[in-house]
Write a protein that holds these residues in place. Structure first.
Motif: not given
Length: 135
Positions: A108-135
């Motif tokens: 369901d993802f089109t070509r482009g850059v996507y950002i992810y967040h890893l969130i703990d149980q309290s809602g705090k963002v532990l890690d964030t980054g990006k990845f690229q989808v290329s087709r």
């Protein structure tokens, strides 16, 4: 002949002085750029937690074509959530209580850059980054 050499020396001194004067105008700008680049911490100051404990998530392959794997490091806690957003901020995926290795299918993802967040149980963002989808 000696007078001609004196005039030539005088002209070269004046030309060099004008070059020096133009350099004096740019010197403060150059110094500002150099010192500000030494003083800047870049990503470090935005998220000091990832530097102190290392990256929490490794993802591969990046760029991805059909799937991407979120590989949580061994010391990560339980009950974490991964959220993925497109570059416009629309939430494309969310998974709660993720396992150590989570595979995201990108149909369901089109070509482009996507950002992810890893969130703990309290809602705090532990890690964030990006990845690229290329087709």
């Amino acid at each position: 002949m000696a007078k001609h050499l004196k005039n030539k020396k005088k002209r070269s001194i004046i030309e060099n002085k004008s070059k020096f004067d133009s350099l004096k105008q740019f010197l403060p700008i150059l110094l500002f750029i150099v010192f500000s680049s030494f003083a800047a911490n870049g990503q470090e100051t935005r998220n000091p937690g990832t530097d102190a404990m290392g990256k929490v998530v490794k993802l591969y392959p990046n760029p991805a074509t059909s799937y991407i794997i979120f590989d949580l490091q061994k010391n990560s806690q339980k009950g974490l959530t991964i959220s993925v957003y497109n570059f416009l901020g629309k939430k494309m995926y969310e998974s709660q209580n993720v396992s150590e290795k989570t595979t995201l299918t990108l149909t369901d993802f089109t070509r482009g850059v996507y950002i992810y967040h890893l969130i703990d149980q309290s809602g705090k963002v532990l890690d964030t980054g990006k990845f690229q989808v290329s087709r």
